[in-house]
Motif scaffolding. Structure first.
Motif, short mmCIF file in Angstrom:
data_model
loop_
_atom_site.label_atom_id
_atom_site.label_comp_id
_atom_site.label_asym_id
_atom_site.label_seq_id
_atom_site.Cartn_x
_atom_site.Cartn_y
_atom_site.Cartn_z
N ASP A 157 -0.34 6.48 -6.78
CA ASP A 157 -1.50 7.38 -6.82
C ASP A 157 -1.07 8.84 -6.87
OD1 ASP A 157 -3.20 5.21 -6.77
OD2 ASP A 157 -3.80 5.49 -4.67
N ILE A 216 1.46 1.69 -3.60
CA ILE A 216 0.22 2.11 -4.25
C ILE A 216 0.00 3.60 -4.02
CG2 ILE A 216 -2.31 1.93 -4.11
CD1 ILE A 216 -1.90 -1.12 -3.73
N ARG A 226 0.82 -1.22 0.00
CA ARG A 226 0.00 0.00 0.00
C ARG A 226 0.85 1.26 0.00
NH1 ARG A 226 -5.03 -1.78 3.86
NH2 ARG A 226 -6.10 -2.99 2.25
#
Length: 118
Positions: free
Chosen positions: A54, A50, A47
């Motif tokens: 993003d 990620i 994450r």
């Protein structure tokens, strides 16, 4: 939010009892949806990446939209048309080829961000 659409976070009841699965069940790691510490740690690592992606996507989206607006402004100031449909078709096809139907939807959003709605 998790991909399922459910909010991320611990899966526990509001009364402070065990997980929603029933009394006595192991508590999940908050935000990961798993009780296994190794898996929870790996999910947290993934994450982080990620979130980095993003941030980069958002920055690139904003840069692309600004450049596209500049192209449109320059084209119209020189007596050109607001849109060049052949260019939009080229972009749609590029995204469709790479990503399928979802790519077309993404390309449409990108085009709209740069030129506004039709």
């Amino acid at each position: 939010m998790e991909q399922s659409g459910a909010p991320a976070g611990p899966d526990v009841t509001s009364n402070g009892g065990g997980p929603a699965g029933g009394p006595g069940a192991e508590s999940t790691n908050p935000g990961t949806g798993t009780t296994e510490p190794g898996a929870a740690a790996r999910i947290a690592e993934i994450r982080v990446r990620i979130d980095e992606i993003d941030r980069a996507l958002i920055e690139l989206w904003q840069e692309r939209a600004e450049l596209s607006r500049e192209v449109g402004t320059t084209r119209m100031a020189s007596g050109g048309t607001r849109l060049v449909l052949s260019r939009e078709q080229e972009i749609l096809e590029r995204f469709r080829s790479a990503l399928g139907a979802d790519g077309v939807q993404l390309a449409l959003l990108l085009l709209r961000a740069g030129r506004g709605p039709l």
